[in-house]
Design a protein around this motif. Structure first.
Motif, PDB file in Angstrom:
ATOM      1  N   LEU A 151       0.843  -1.211   0.000  1.00 53.45           N
ATOM      2  CA  LEU A 151       0.000   0.000   0.000  1.00 53.45           C
ATOM      3  C   LEU A 151       0.875   1.258   0.000  1.00 53.45           C
ATOM      4  CD1 LEU A 151      -2.796   1.300   0.121  1.00 53.45           C
ATOM      5  CD2 LEU A 151      -2.739   1.059   2.615  1.00 53.45           C
ATOM      6  N   ASP A 152       1.931   1.251   0.816  1.00 55.44           N
ATOM      7  CA  ASP A 152       2.853   2.398   0.845  1.00 55.44           C
ATOM      8  C   ASP A 152       3.383   2.709  -0.550  1.00 55.44           C
ATOM      9  OD1 ASP A 152       2.477   2.377   3.511  1.00 55.44           O
ATOM     10  OD2 ASP A 152       4.563   1.948   4.071  1.00 55.44           O
ATOM     11  N   GLY A 153       3.715   1.656  -1.275  1.00 54.90           N
ATOM     12  CA  GLY A 153       4.259   1.831  -2.628  1.00 54.90           C
ATOM     13  C   GLY A 153       3.250   2.495  -3.541  1.00 54.90           C
ATOM     14  N   ARG A 154       1.988   2.066  -3.415  1.00 54.93           N
ATOM     15  CA  ARG A 154       0.954   2.643  -4.290  1.00 54.93           C
ATOM     16  C   ARG A 154       0.668   4.096  -3.901  1.00 54.93           C
ATOM     17  NH1 ARG A 154      -1.161  -2.568  -3.616  1.00 54.93           N
ATOM     18  NH2 ARG A 154      -2.839  -1.854  -2.247  1.00 54.93           N
ATOM     19  N   VAL A 155       0.696   4.383  -2.602  1.00 53.69           N
ATOM     20  CA  VAL A 155       0.516   5.777  -2.154  1.00 53.69           C
ATOM     21  C   VAL A 155       1.640   6.639  -2.743  1.00 53.69           C
ATOM     22  CG1 VAL A 155       0.611   7.314  -0.136  1.00 53.69           C
ATOM     23  CG2 VAL A 155      -0.761   5.212  -0.047  1.00 53.69           C
ATOM     24  N   ALA A 156       2.857   6.124  -2.676  1.00 55.80           N
ATOM     25  CA  ALA A 156       4.014   6.878  -3.191  1.00 55.80           C
ATOM     26  C   ALA A 156       3.862   7.176  -4.686  1.00 55.80           C
ATOM     27  CB  ALA A 156       5.298   6.109  -2.926  1.00 55.80           C
ATOM     28  N   GLU A 157       3.248   6.234  -5.415  1.00 54.75           N
ATOM     29  CA  GLU A 157       3.046   6.470  -6.859  1.00 54.75           C
ATOM     30  C   GLU A 157       2.101   7.648  -7.111  1.00 54.75           C
ATOM     31  OE1 GLU A 157       1.741   3.009  -9.116  1.00 54.75           O
ATOM     32  OE2 GLU A 157       3.471   1.952  -8.252  1.00 54.75           O
ATOM     33  N   HIS A 158       1.055   7.714  -6.308  1.00 53.97           N
ATOM     34  CA  HIS A 158       0.106   8.836  -6.471  1.00 53.97           C
ATOM     35  C   HIS A 158       0.760  10.165  -6.073  1.00 53.97           C
ATOM     36  CE1 HIS A 158      -3.156   6.218  -7.572  1.00 53.97           C
ATOM     37  NE2 HIS A 158      -2.959   5.480  -6.488  1.00 53.97           N
ATOM     38  N   VAL A 159       1.602  10.098  -5.047  1.00 53.66           N
ATOM     39  CA  VAL A 159       2.326  11.316  -4.639  1.00 53.66           C
ATOM     40  C   VAL A 159       3.223  11.769  -5.790  1.00 53.66           C
ATOM     41  CG1 VAL A 159       4.108  12.213  -3.077  1.00 53.66           C
ATOM     42  CG2 VAL A 159       2.230  10.813  -2.163  1.00 53.66           C
ATOM     43  N   ARG A 160       3.886  10.793  -6.414  1.00 51.42           N
ATOM     44  CA  ARG A 160       4.776  11.122  -7.525  1.00 51.42           C
ATOM     45  C   ARG A 160       3.971  11.739  -8.680  1.00 51.42           C
ATOM     46  NH1 ARG A 160       6.951   6.150  -8.638  1.00 51.42           N
ATOM     47  NH2 ARG A 160       7.707   6.177  -6.508  1.00 51.42           N
TER      48      ARG A 160
END
Ligand SMILES: Nc1ncnc2c1ncn2[C@@H]1O[C@H](COP(=O)(O)OP(=O)(O)OP(=O)(O)O)[C@@H](O)[C@H]1O
Ligand SMILES: [Zn+2]
Length: 486
Positions: free
Chosen positions: A357-366
């Motif tokens: 989930l952290d990884g997917r959140v980071a993608e949206h932040v990017r």
């Protein structure tokens, strides 16, 4: 945690007519100047589009690690009816109508503007200079222009000599021959060329706002204040000059000519916001087709207004309609409900992280940051927030979510939606609702405590009182009954 200034911010420079990579004149710092309001009436939603657009740009620079000095002027003299070189001063005219001093008008509408901007969560400028407070600087600049042969005195007024400055028109791309300015015969006769514009105007008898100058008693032209004040507070070759598209000509063109012809390096990048329209037409004071910010805020949550404004790009038109509000209200609710749910679920969440989930959140932040680096593309940035929201809703619906992941998601909403787009500020309405809810609940709690005491259940009554104390609420027994305070 402060980050290194991001070297990859791209913006559309009106002067170069293309997107360019932003490089600051001083590493890590951005100097921005924005043409502010002429304070003679309440601000309307069109002004809000401009203020929010540049506020977001400023916030984005802050997010990307820059220190920003943000200068936005207040025009309180010299702006004549129809933006002309001759005629009544907008502020003085309003003063006569309202039977106020001109400075009373300027102050009244300045404070009403500040109130609107606060409600819309627009950061206060670092400096908010007023034209009337900088008459000396304007006179100095005009004198420099006369000394260099780019301005001339005529019957107590001073005009910029556009024929002496062939670059005049370079921002808007207007050729000198296509320009037509100043149609009234009396103005024509004072000017060498009808396209020359006023730097200083002779005050006729009865003109209230007047200052002494080397050319007699008068007042500054509308354009000169911005050249003088931007250079004073941001220095030679400052970074960004902003304003509405409609100001490109003649206002910004004049600002550039005044500064550069006097030998100063002026703004390095020019940014212009497009218009807020109603029925396809620019909302404007003089057309009378406006809705004041105060009227809009009487009906709508300021955060929904802001969400509506950032939903279109600053260089695109925003059409104002009830349907647009409806869409914004629904969209904003989707985001804020998920943020509230995350915050609610944080207490009691299992420790640790959900790495996937952290990884997917980071993608949206990017995705959000990439959009903002690309000429502050707020619609794409908002789409990234919706992506984040879909992701989080799926996780929240699936069961307990690890605390670390919830914290990461919460930070994303607050730093991006909150910090950059200026959303998620508790609206006055929400705060009011909260206060009402707390009062109603406290009334119930105090009634329950009274009932315990009446039925001599003192231990229960004390336990209630202690529970309230633990969250910072004290109960006092007065002769009129129990009272509570924070
Ligand atoms: N409808 C609008 N949309 C976006 N920006 C606007 C709009 N109207 C005004 N602005 C911007 O606000 C600033 C101040 O504008 P100004 O005081 O001239 O407002 P106005 O309503 O156009 O007034 P007037 O009609 O008297 O010229 C300018 O930078 C202008 O570009
Ligand atoms: Zn200006």
């Amino acid at each position: 945690m402060t980050r290194e200034p991001d070297p990859n911010i791209v913006l559309y420079d009106t002067m170069q007519r293309q997107k360019v990579v932003f490089t600051p004149s001083t590493p890590g710092r951005v100097g921005m100047y924005l043409c502010g309001p002429t304070v003679y009436s309440d601000a309307h939603l069109g002004h809000a589009k401009k203020e929010v657009a540049f506020d977001v740009i400023r916030r984005a620079f802050l997010h990307f690690g820059y220190a920003v000095r943000y200068v936005a002027n207040i025009t309180d003299v010299g702006h004549l009816q129809n933006d002309a070189d001759d005629g009544e001063d907008k502020i003085a005219r309003r003063a006569a109508l309202e039977q106020l001093e001109p400075m009373e008008v300027a102050d009244k509408y300045f404070w009403s503007f500040v109130k609107d901007m606060d409600a819309l969560n627009v950061l206060k400028p670092s400096i908010n200079p007023r034209a009337t407070g900088h008459i000396t600087e304007q006179i100095e600049l005009i004198s420099e222009l006369i000394d260099r042969g780019h301005a001339y005195e005529s019957q107590g007024s001073v005009y910029f000599d556009v024929r002496s400055w062939p670059q005049y028109g370079k921002l808007s791309g207007r050729k000198l021959d296509d320009q037509e300015e100043g149609t009234r015969e009396e103005v024509r006769s004072e000017k060498r060329d009808p396209r020359d514009f006023a730097l200083w105007k002779r005050a006729e008898a009865g003109h209230i706002m007047r200052w002494d100058s080397p050319w007699g008693v008068g007042f500054p032209g509308w354009h000169i204040e911005c050249s003088a004040m931007s250079l004073k507070y941001l220095g030679e070759g400052f970074d960004i000059h902003g304003g509405g598209l409609d100001l490109q000509f003649p206002h910004h063109e004049a600002e550039i000519a005044q500064a550069e012809a006097a030998g100063h390096a002026f703004a390095r990048y020019w940014m212009h916001n497009n218009m807020l329209t109603i029925g396809g037409e620019k909302m404007s004071k003089s057309k009378g087709n406006f809705t004041t910010i105060a009227d809009v805020l009487a009906e709508h949550d300021p955060m929904v207004v802001r969400f509506l404004l950032v939903g279109s790009h600053y260089r695109s038109v925003t059409e104002f309609s009830e349907e647009a509000f409806e869409g914004a209200r629904n969209g904003y609710r989707r985001l804020s409900e998920t943020l509230h749910e995350i915050t609610r679920r944080l207490s009691g969440a299992p420790a640790g992280h959900d790495a996937a989930l952290d990884g997917r959140v980071a993608e949206h932040v990017r995705a959000f940051e990439d959009a903002m680096r690309d000429d502050f593309n707020t619609p794409r940035a908002v789409a990234a927030l919706f992506g984040l929201t879909t992701e989080l809703n799926a996780a929240l619906n699936a069961g307990p979510v690890a605390r670390g992941s919830l914290e990461l998601a919460q930070a994303a909403y607050l730093n991006l939606g909150g910090g950059v787009l200026g959303l998620f500020m508790d609206s006055p309405k929400e705060r009011q609702d909260d206060t009402q809810v707390v009062s109603a609940l406290m009334e119930l709690v105090l009634k329950a405590r009274q009932n315990y005491r009446l039925s001599k259940q003192y231990a229960e009554a004390d336990e209630l009182r202690q529970t309230l104390l633990d969250v910072g609420l004290t109960v006092e027994d007065t002769k009129d009954g129990p009272r509570w305070k924070r």
